[in-house]
Design a protein around this motif. Structure first.
Motif, PDB file in Angstrom:
ATOM      1  N   TRP A 116       0.874  -1.172   0.000  1.00  0.00           N
ATOM      2  CA  TRP A 116       0.000   0.000   0.000  1.00  0.00           C
ATOM      3  C   TRP A 116       0.909   1.219   0.000  1.00  0.00           C
ATOM      4  O   TRP A 116       1.671   1.439   0.964  1.00  0.00           O
ATOM      5  CB  TRP A 116      -0.863  -0.054   1.270  1.00  0.00           C
ATOM      6  CG  TRP A 116      -1.940   0.961   1.329  1.00  0.00           C
ATOM      7  CD1 TRP A 116      -2.800   1.324   0.338  1.00  0.00           C
ATOM      8  CD2 TRP A 116      -2.286   1.743   2.478  1.00  0.00           C
ATOM      9  NE1 TRP A 116      -3.674   2.277   0.779  1.00  0.00           N
ATOM     10  CE2 TRP A 116      -3.385   2.552   2.101  1.00  0.00           C
ATOM     11  CE3 TRP A 116      -1.810   1.826   3.778  1.00  0.00           C
ATOM     12  CZ2 TRP A 116      -3.989   3.446   2.976  1.00  0.00           C
ATOM     13  CZ3 TRP A 116      -2.419   2.706   4.637  1.00  0.00           C
ATOM     14  CH2 TRP A 116      -3.498   3.519   4.240  1.00  0.00           C
ATOM     15  N   ASP A 117       0.895   2.011  -1.034  1.00  0.00           N
ATOM     16  CA  ASP A 117       1.837   3.124  -1.157  1.00  0.00           C
ATOM     17  C   ASP A 117       1.349   4.334  -0.366  1.00  0.00           C
ATOM     18  O   ASP A 117       0.926   5.343  -0.921  1.00  0.00           O
ATOM     19  CB  ASP A 117       2.015   3.471  -2.640  1.00  0.00           C
ATOM     20  CG  ASP A 117       3.145   4.460  -2.838  1.00  0.00           C
ATOM     21  OD1 ASP A 117       3.822   4.799  -1.842  1.00  0.00           O
ATOM     22  OD2 ASP A 117       3.364   4.905  -3.973  1.00  0.00           O
ATOM     23  N   ARG A 118       1.402   4.208   0.919  1.00  0.00           N
ATOM     24  CA  ARG A 118       0.999   5.294   1.811  1.00  0.00           C
ATOM     25  C   ARG A 118       2.033   5.411   2.935  1.00  0.00           C
ATOM     26  O   ARG A 118       2.584   4.404   3.373  1.00  0.00           O
ATOM     27  CB  ARG A 118      -0.379   5.016   2.419  1.00  0.00           C
ATOM     28  CG  ARG A 118      -1.528   5.211   1.465  1.00  0.00           C
ATOM     29  CD  ARG A 118      -1.695   6.705   1.133  1.00  0.00           C
ATOM     30  NE  ARG A 118      -2.792   6.948   0.226  1.00  0.00           N
ATOM     31  CZ  ARG A 118      -2.720   6.871  -1.109  1.00  0.00           C
ATOM     32  NH1 ARG A 118      -1.572   6.553  -1.683  1.00  0.00           N
ATOM     33  NH2 ARG A 118      -3.772   7.119  -1.857  1.00  0.00           N
ATOM     34  N   PRO A 119       2.279   6.633   3.407  1.00  0.00           N
ATOM     35  CA  PRO A 119       3.340   6.783   4.431  1.00  0.00           C
ATOM     36  C   PRO A 119       3.058   6.053   5.730  1.00  0.00           C
ATOM     37  O   PRO A 119       3.995   5.671   6.439  1.00  0.00           O
ATOM     38  CB  PRO A 119       3.401   8.294   4.652  1.00  0.00           C
ATOM     39  CG  PRO A 119       2.129   8.840   4.118  1.00  0.00           C
ATOM     40  CD  PRO A 119       1.694   7.926   3.028  1.00  0.00           C
ATOM     41  N   ASN A 120       1.802   5.821   6.059  1.00  0.00           N
ATOM     42  CA  ASN A 120       1.495   5.206   7.356  1.00  0.00           C
ATOM     43  C   ASN A 120       1.458   3.678   7.316  1.00  0.00           C
ATOM     44  O   ASN A 120       1.220   3.055   8.348  1.00  0.00           O
ATOM     45  CB  ASN A 120       0.145   5.707   7.871  1.00  0.00           C
ATOM     46  CG  ASN A 120       0.202   7.194   8.153  1.00  0.00           C
ATOM     47  OD1 ASN A 120       1.214   7.691   8.635  1.00  0.00           O
ATOM     48  ND2 ASN A 120      -0.856   7.906   7.830  1.00  0.00           N
ATOM     49  N   ALA A 121       1.674   3.127   6.142  1.00  0.00           N
ATOM     50  CA  ALA A 121       1.634   1.654   6.062  1.00  0.00           C
ATOM     51  C   ALA A 121       2.811   1.072   6.848  1.00  0.00           C
ATOM     52  O   ALA A 121       3.909   1.629   6.853  1.00  0.00           O
ATOM     53  CB  ALA A 121       1.702   1.234   4.608  1.00  0.00           C
ATOM     54  N   ASN A 122       2.561  -0.064   7.466  1.00  0.00           N
ATOM     55  CA  ASN A 122       3.590  -0.681   8.324  1.00  0.00           C
ATOM     56  C   ASN A 122       4.532  -1.607   7.565  1.00  0.00           C
ATOM     57  O   ASN A 122       4.136  -2.262   6.619  1.00  0.00           O
ATOM     58  CB  ASN A 122       2.899  -1.521   9.397  1.00  0.00           C
ATOM     59  CG  ASN A 122       2.602  -0.691  10.599  1.00  0.00           C
ATOM     60  OD1 ASN A 122       3.233   0.332  10.819  1.00  0.00           O
ATOM     61  ND2 ASN A 122       1.625  -1.110  11.382  1.00  0.00           N
ATOM     62  N   TRP A 123       5.744  -1.673   8.084  1.00  0.00           N
ATOM     63  CA  TRP A 123       6.737  -2.677   7.675  1.00  0.00           C
ATOM     64  C   TRP A 123       6.872  -2.793   6.164  1.00  0.00           C
ATOM     65  O   TRP A 123       6.734  -3.848   5.588  1.00  0.00           O
ATOM     66  CB  TRP A 123       6.398  -4.071   8.261  1.00  0.00           C
ATOM     67  CG  TRP A 123       6.087  -4.043   9.714  1.00  0.00           C
ATOM     68  CD1 TRP A 123       4.988  -4.575  10.315  1.00  0.00           C
ATOM     69  CD2 TRP A 123       6.882  -3.487  10.764  1.00  0.00           C
ATOM     70  NE1 TRP A 123       5.028  -4.374  11.652  1.00  0.00           N
ATOM     71  CE2 TRP A 123       6.190  -3.705  11.968  1.00  0.00           C
ATOM     72  CE3 TRP A 123       8.103  -2.803  10.811  1.00  0.00           C
ATOM     73  CZ2 TRP A 123       6.659  -3.265  13.190  1.00  0.00           C
ATOM     74  CZ3 TRP A 123       8.576  -2.373  12.030  1.00  0.00           C
ATOM     75  CH2 TRP A 123       7.857  -2.615  13.192  1.00  0.00           C
ATOM     76  N   GLN A 124       7.127  -1.692   5.531  1.00  0.00           N
ATOM     77  CA  GLN A 124       7.365  -1.743   4.093  1.00  0.00           C
ATOM     78  C   GLN A 124       8.852  -1.537   3.812  1.00  0.00           C
ATOM     79  O   GLN A 124       9.618  -1.184   4.703  1.00  0.00           O
ATOM     80  CB  GLN A 124       6.597  -0.612   3.401  1.00  0.00           C
ATOM     81  CG  GLN A 124       5.103  -0.792   3.472  1.00  0.00           C
ATOM     82  CD  GLN A 124       4.394   0.251   2.635  1.00  0.00           C
ATOM     83  OE1 GLN A 124       4.757   1.423   2.648  1.00  0.00           O
ATOM     84  NE2 GLN A 124       3.386  -0.176   1.910  1.00  0.00           N
ATOM     85  N   HIS A 125       9.217  -1.737   2.569  1.00  0.00           N
ATOM     86  CA  HIS A 125      10.568  -1.367   2.160  1.00  0.00           C
ATOM     87  C   HIS A 125      10.595  -1.085   0.665  1.00  0.00           C
ATOM     88  O   HIS A 125       9.678  -1.470  -0.057  1.00  0.00           O
ATOM     89  CB  HIS A 125      11.584  -2.449   2.526  1.00  0.00           C
ATOM     90  CG  HIS A 125      11.420  -3.727   1.778  1.00  0.00           C
ATOM     91  ND1 HIS A 125      10.770  -4.817   2.293  1.00  0.00           N
ATOM     92  CD2 HIS A 125      11.843  -4.087   0.537  1.00  0.00           C
ATOM     93  CE1 HIS A 125      10.791  -5.797   1.412  1.00  0.00           C
ATOM     94  NE2 HIS A 125      11.425  -5.376   0.341  1.00  0.00           N
ATOM     95  N   TYR A 126      11.642  -0.402   0.257  1.00  0.00           N
ATOM     96  CA  TYR A 126      11.835  -0.151  -1.163  1.00  0.00           C
ATOM     97  C   TYR A 126      12.851  -1.150  -1.706  1.00  0.00           C
ATOM     98  O   TYR A 126      13.847  -1.453  -1.034  1.00  0.00           O
ATOM     99  CB  TYR A 126      12.393   1.264  -1.404  1.00  0.00           C
ATOM    100  CG  TYR A 126      11.422   2.369  -1.083  1.00  0.00           C
ATOM    101  CD1 TYR A 126      10.247   2.530  -1.818  1.00  0.00           C
ATOM    102  CD2 TYR A 126      11.694   3.275  -0.072  1.00  0.00           C
ATOM    103  CE1 TYR A 126       9.369   3.557  -1.521  1.00  0.00           C
ATOM    104  CE2 TYR A 126      10.811   4.307   0.218  1.00  0.00           C
ATOM    105  CZ  TYR A 126       9.649   4.439  -0.505  1.00  0.00           C
ATOM    106  OH  TYR A 126       8.771   5.452  -0.227  1.00  0.00           O
ATOM    107  N   ASP A 127      12.588  -1.597  -2.929  1.00  0.00           N
ATOM    108  CA  ASP A 127      13.580  -2.414  -3.643  1.00  0.00           C
ATOM    109  C   ASP A 127      14.202  -1.560  -4.728  1.00  0.00           C
ATOM    110  O   ASP A 127      13.500  -0.776  -5.390  1.00  0.00           O
ATOM    111  CB  ASP A 127      12.896  -3.630  -4.291  1.00  0.00           C
ATOM    112  CG  ASP A 127      12.473  -4.647  -3.232  1.00  0.00           C
ATOM    113  OD1 ASP A 127      13.236  -4.823  -2.264  1.00  0.00           O
ATOM    114  OD2 ASP A 127      11.375  -5.233  -3.372  1.00  0.00           O
ATOM    115  N   VAL A 128      15.489  -1.745  -4.919  1.00  0.00           N
ATOM    116  CA  VAL A 128      16.173  -1.006  -5.984  1.00  0.00           C
ATOM    117  C   VAL A 128      15.894  -1.720  -7.311  1.00  0.00           C
ATOM    118  O   VAL A 128      16.079  -2.934  -7.414  1.00  0.00           O
ATOM    119  CB  VAL A 128      17.688  -0.949  -5.710  1.00  0.00           C
ATOM    120  CG1 VAL A 128      18.420  -0.232  -6.840  1.00  0.00           C
ATOM    121  CG2 VAL A 128      17.955  -0.259  -4.386  1.00  0.00           C
TER     122      VAL A 128
END
Lengths: 737, 534
Positions: free
Chosen positions: B493-505
């Motif tokens: 979910w592309d929202r700032p408050n979403a939990n436990w996310q990360h970006y992949d290069v």
């Protein structure tokens, strides 16, 4: 096999033999063991205190004792807290009555936070031995090491608090050994001749966030400035550029401090370091203080430190060579130091130990000496132990954001722009890095601060008029080229006094003043530097003032010279609430000058001399309600062919100073010579040769720690000591045969 | 002489049977894993810890506390709810009795109040032996090695991130040994004053779980959703700081801003350099313990007028799942890590720290030194309590064997993780084709820097795919950054408050057009490590 049930009685002989063997064995062990046997290195968990008790019984070696009496301090029960000093367990200041030989007054006492002991605060108007505050630290025999360390620090030329041992008692009446230690404060710096210095406290511990920035005394502006300079120096040193640090530090003192830190076994991260920052030289000088505790893991500890002002210096080859040279020099003095330590033992061991425990105390002292002189002073990797990795305390990079830190390197082009602007504004001539004031009238209504390294020349016929509190400060060479016919005038613009005309050098520039007529200034503080004199010369390699008249109504002194070579000739002085002329830490001569006091109510000196080597030749001091020439702070002074008339005191010497007085006239003075101790109890010496005394009320006054001695013949070598050419002997014509 | 052999008595048999039976019951009740872990901890702490003889003097600072036993009993009987109640106590140092206020720590961590080594907080007067600190947490260490948090804090502080003062201490309460604990500065408005850089209090916001009211745990709240979720601490004037916090939260919550607009606005509100260090420290410490809900602080730097964070409750090697390089711990990281130059700044700080801590071995020196310092105290500590299983309620006494094995485990974990991270940041898996255009293809994660000489003129513009790169003049040469595109993992979910996310290069495949053709002296470097790509 079965044991017999029959009990055997042990006879008297067996008892005696048993006692003899055990007692004899213990006696032999304690009385005949080598004196340097480690008191702490006993096996099987035997504690040093147990050994000490046995030693009191069995160590029967004779021990020499000094003749001094033990000084006793007594602290009464507190009215407010009701408790005796023995039960004083609450933090905060408590009023008590303090009694010592020759001193009784109400003082404030508090327990120390960082170690066992007390701090005593004396009344401002009734200081104790000149001290406002004093530490009292409970001591035992092992603390004799602090006296050794003080001696070594002084030997290395470091400023260090004076250490002594006393007995302190409270309500119970039984005294306990305490170490008295001067508190490092502005008073101490002043007593050591560091007037106008800021105290700087620095931690070497990178694990404590609270100690990461230097704590600097002074006002907010001064704090920000000095902290920025320090930050620049340590940051650059950490990134490999030692230049700013080398420029900032007093190398001799830093090398000596590092030698001491290697000797005293301190945990470098635990002990904060105090420095004195001298505005006049822009140098930081570490002050030595023995560590609170000896670090048990000292030898194997190589923990990193925070970037600091001392240990990174060891990366510089020249500094490392200086460190090794001073260490080697100290090593060569080991036999002499042993003798001086023995004198300290004679004085202090009877204070620190009971008579019965003196042999053990001597063993402990010997061990401390062995550790300092034979182990640590001769240790080969001392520099490596001190020169450690560094890293900044937590968050340092963030806290620097928004902080004022000077540029990495001084901008080169800036001065030329400033110079051009100044030249344009005041219609001055600019010759390269020199600003020339040609003949004319100059009205200066705001502080004129000449950038560092720029020389200033006032040509004959210059007339400077300075507004109220306005100063001219030159931070490079300063030349005043007036003549008797066309002098340079400096006056206040209105009735109110201007500040100062000052030169602040870095020890390499020169100041030469000729034909200056100046009056109406009062001294000033500019850029954090206190200029006490209407004319102030600080940090000049050499100062020459000739054929001038310097007179002031307000302010402390007409002329103040701090540091360098001095030559004063043909000057007429007048005024100054402290002294008409003050000279600190300088060598040279004052000749053909006159000091005249017209104000019958001003109690001031003619000349105050501190930590100088000076010759006064043909000076005239008249009408001083203070002292004609007052000599202090281990100065050496020669006064000859001069005239002292109607002064309260003509010449005084104190604080380890020595004054040679020869060929002078003393007329109508209330007292001619005074030799007395200062607040540090150190007296002065006056050597009086042939002089003329007429109508003086009293000739001499010396206290018990000083002396005034008549010497029949003036040894010409004394002139040599002061750099005065010895008159050649009259030539004898040989008649040729 | 002969010794008569004796059989094992009935009593011993009875005891053995009782032990086996109780183990069976525990296995039945708790499950085999928990039962074995608890019983092993109990067995080892009883049998092994007593073997230590004369461990030597403490090298840790000792905290000697006196408190009325009845008050202590009263507090203990109602834990964790008594966590807010305070009682007067005394800290004894060098024979001086310093008055303090004592309270136990209550919710949320069970290790604070379960077991027999309970965390507490002290409030001290100005004249105290720990001055200038006046509020101190004394915490039951959270790991078997006891220094996990202490070392995490050390790493972050070493990287230039503000951290609380943290020191291991040996605690005694009423002459009874409590053992090794972690002393931790409680942050308030004096944070900068204590560090000697401010004369008065500065605005500080605490981002943590909501306070407990009426013995009920309040619902979790996301810190970056509202300024009301932050608690202002201290006595500084909060007016400007509150307004700035609201502005910051509105930037974080607003999903419609462009990247450059968001970057420029954030740069006026937060200390970008410190945030880059903070996020870098999070990668190096490998922790996810500062999240959307707790363990966050904001301090207003009044010299620059922006907020900076404090690294709090570090937990060394408490990694997010899969050890992602661009882990999003909170809403601000969600945006910060999208900005290529800020992400690069973070990576450079992380890499620089690894060179010092890992490659030069400075962390292991500190690690060994810490073990040396703590060893005598750990051996004397008979109250080592911690979580012996993953179940929060399993706070039991553990043994020195746990401590030793935890030290060994931590050493291996740190080395292995840093080795992976170092290689990852330094990886240059790239193919370069030079022709009319420069073509770069890379499957590693680092961005690249192009540097070439050229005369001073208007900054050249490079066409990289559909983007334009503007070159900068640096050290007499032109330089341009070829950034790497990042994307959230699929299904996120592309929202700032979403939990436990990360970006992949994303893999790189880009052709770059220079204004006057590919310069002959063009050098390509890994923008994180500055290593040239041959």
């Amino acid at each position: 096999m079965r044991r017999s049930n029959k009990t055997r009685t042990i006879g008297l002989k067996a008892w005696l033999l048993g006692l003899l063997f055990v007692g004899g064995g213990l006696f032999a062990l304690f009385s005949l063991k080598p004196a340097d046997l480690l008191p702490k290195d006993w096996p099987l968990g035997i504690r040093p205190s147990e050994v000490e008790h046995y030693a009191e019984l069995f160590d029967r070696r004779p021990v020499e004792m000094g003749n001094g009496t033990i000084i006793e301090y007594k602290l009464s029960a507190s009215k407010s807290m009701g408790g005796c000093i023995e039960e004083h367990a609450a933090p905060g200041w408590v009023k008590r009555l303090f009694m010592a030989p020759g001193y009784t007054d109400s003082v404030e006492v508090r327990q120390l936070r960082d170690r066992a002991g007390m701090e005593v605060k004396f009344p401002e108007k009734n200081r104790f031995n000149g001290q406002r505050r004093l530490y009292l630290l409970p001591s035992d025999v092992s603390d004799i090491q602090d006296a050794y360390l003080e001696l070594l620090a002084k030997e290395l030329g470091l400023i260090t608090p004076t250490v002594a041992y006393v007995h302190v008692s409270g309500c119970t009446g039984s005294g306990r050994a305490y170490r008295t230690e001067e508190r490092i404060d502005a008073d101490l710096l002043e007593r050591r001749g560091l007037t106008n210095a800021l105290r700087v406290l620095l931690s070497l511990d990178p694990t404590h966030p609270d100690g990461q920035f230097a704590k600097v005394g002074g006002n907010e502006e001064e704090r920000a400035q000095v902290r920025g300079i320090i930050e620049r120096a340590v940051t650059d040193a950490r990134s490999g550029d030692l230049e700013p640090l080398l420029k900032l530090m007093d190398h001799e003192a830093a090398a000596s401090w590092l030698i001491m830190a290697g000797l005293d076994g301190r945990e470098l991260r635990e002990e904060k370091v105090m420095f004195a920052y001298q505005w006049t030289t822009g140098k930081l000088q570490p002050i030595y203080c023995s560590p609170r505790n000896e670090w048990q893991y000292y030898a194997e500890d190589h923990a990193p430190l925070s970037p600091n002002l001392l240990t990174p210096l060891l990366a510089d080859p020249d500094f490392r060579a200086l460190f090794e040279k001073k260490r080697t020099a100290l090593q060569q003095k080991i036999p002499e130091l042993r003798g001086r330590f023995a004198t300290l033992d004679l004085t202090w061991l009877p204070v620190l130990a009971d008579v019965a425990a003196l042999p053990f105390a001597k063993t402990t002292a010997m061990q401390a000496q062995y550790k300092l002189l034979d182990r640590r002073l001769t240790q080969e990797n001392a520099a490596e132990h001190l020169h450690r990795k560094t890293y900044f305390a937590p968050g340092h990079a963030t806290f620097l954001h928004g902080m004022s830190v000077p540029e990495a390197a001084a901008p080169v082009a800036d001065n030329s722009e400033v110079l051009a602007a100044l030249a344009k504004r005041y219609k001055l001539r600019q010759n390269g890095d020199t600003l020339v004031f040609p003949r004319g009238k100059y009205m200066i209504d705001e502080d004129l601060l000449i950038p560092q390294g720029i020389a200033v020349v006032l040509l004959e016929g210059v007339r400077l008029f300075l507004a109220k509190d306005v100063s001219l400060v030159v931070r490079g060479a300063f030349h005043v080229r007036g003549t008797l016919r066309n002098p340079v005038f400096v006056r206040s613009m209105e009735r109110d006094a201007f500040g100062t005309v000052a030169m602040l050098g870095d020890g390499s520039q020169r100041c030469r003043i000729n034909g200056l007529l100046i009056s109406g200034g009062a001294g000033a503080t500019v850029g954090g530097v206190r200029y006490a004199g209407m004319v102030s010369i600080h940090g000049s390699a050499s100062s020459t003032v000739i054929n001038s008249a310097i007179s002031m109504e307000e302010g402390e002194t007409a002329l103040h010279i701090d540091g360098g070579q001095v030559k004063l000739e043909g000057i007429r002085f007048e005024g100054g609430s402290k002294a008409q002329l003050i000279i600190d830490r300088a060598n040279g001569s004052v000749s053909d000058c006159s000091f005249l006091e017209r104000n019958a109510e001003r109690i001031a000196n003619g000349v105050s001399v501190n930590a100088c080597k000076l010759a006064f030749d043909n000076v005239r001091v008249t009408g001083m309600l203070g002292t004609g020439i007052s000599v202090e702070a281990a100065s050496q002074v020669l006064v000859r062919k001069s005239r002292f008339e109607r002064n309260a005191v003509a010449i005084s010497a104190a604080d380890l100073s020595k004054v040679h007085v020869e060929g002078n006239n003393f007329l109508g003075n209330t007292l001619v010579f005074r030799a007395s101790h200062d607040r540090n109890q150190r007296g002065g010496i006056l050597l009086v040769y042939s002089n003329e005394f007429i109508d003086n009320t009293k000739e001499r006054d010396a206290d018990e720690s000083s002396e005034i001695t008549n010497v029949a013949i003036f040894d010409q070598k004394v002139l040599g000591l002061f750099g005065i050419a010895v008159d050649p002997p009259p030539s004898v014509r040989r008649v040729r045969r | 002489m002969s010794r008569e052999s004796k059989g094992i008595g009935a009593g011993w048999w009875f005891l053995l049977i009782a032990v086996v039976l109780s183990l069976v019951v525990f296995v039945f009740l708790l499950g085999p894993d928990r039962a074995i872990k608890i019983s092993a901890a109990s067995f080892l702490s009883t049998t092994v810890d007593g073997l230590s003889q004369d461990p030597g003097p403490h090298r840790l600072r000792q905290l000697d506390l006196r408190i009325d036993q009845a008050s202590l009993d009263q507090l203990e009987s109602d834990l964790p709810w008594s966590g807010g109640e305070k009682f007067p106590a005394i800290v004894l140092e060098h024979g001086v009795e310093y008055p303090v206020t004592f309270r136990y720590r209550g919710m949320y961590s069970a290790s604070h109040y379960l077991g027999d080594k309970r965390s507490f907080r002290l409030k001290l007067k100005k004249d105290n032996p720990f001055a200038p600190y006046r509020k101190l947490n004394v915490i039951n260490p959270k790991s078997f090695n006891m220094v996990n948090n202490h070392l995490g804090i050390w790493i972050a502080g070493r990287m230039g991130v503000p951290v609380p003062w943290n020191e291991m201490v040996y605690v005694r309460i009423n002459d009874s040994d409590q053992g090794v604990m972690e002393m931790y500065e409680q942050i308030d408005g004096d944070f900068e004053k204590i560090r000697g850089i401010a004369k008065k209090e500065v605005p500080v916001f605490k981002g943590d779980y909501a306070p407990i009211i009426d013995r009920k745990l309040p619902p979790k709240r996301r810190l970056w959703e509202s300024a009301d979720h932050w608690e202002f601490v201290g006595k500084a004037d909060s007016t400007a700081a509150q307004a700035q916090l609201k502005a910051l939260i509105s930037v974080v919550q607003d999903t419609l801003r462009t990247l450059s607009e968001r970057r420029d606005t954030l740069a006026k509100l937060i200390d970008v350099d410190t945030y880059a260090r903070y996020l870098a420290a999070m990668v190096v410490v490998n922790t996810k313990h500062m999240d959307q809900y707790h363990n966050q602080w904001l301090v207003m730097n009044e010299r620059t007028g922006v907020f900076y964070p404090i690294f709090w409750d570090a937990l060394l090697m408490f990694p997010p799942e899969g050890e992602p390089l661009y882990f999003i711990n909170d809403a601000i990281a969600h945006w910060f890590l999208r900005i290529p130059e800020w992400r690069l700044l973070r990576d450079r700080y992380a890499y620089q720290a690894l060179q010092e801590l890992y490659v030069k071995g400075e962390f292991m020196e500190k690690y060994d030194h810490t073990i040396e310092e703590i060893q005598p105290s750990v051996l004397q500590d008979r109250k080592k309590y911690g979580h012996v299983s993953l179940t929060p309620a399993d706070v039991h006494r553990f043994s020195v064997v746990h401590t030793i094995s935890s030290f060994a485990g931590m050493r291996a974990t740190v080395n292995a993780y840093w080795d992976r991270l170092n290689k990852r940041l330094a990886a240059n898996d790239v193919t370069v084709e030079r022709g009319e255009k420069l073509t770069l293809r890379s499957s590693s994660e680092a961005p690249f820097r192009l540097t070439w000489s050229g005369p001073m003129e208007n900054a050249p513009q490079l066409i990289a795919g559909r983007d334009t790169l503007t070159a900068e003049r640096k050290d007499g040469a032109w330089t341009a950054l070829v950034p790497r595109a990042v994307a959230l993992q699929e299904g996120s979910w592309d929202r700032p408050n979403a939990n436990w996310q990360h970006y992949d290069v994303q893999p790189l495949n880009v052709s770059i057009v220079f204004p006057y053709g590919v310069p002959l002296d063009l050098t390509i470097t890994n923008a994180i490590t500055d290593a040239e790509i041959k």
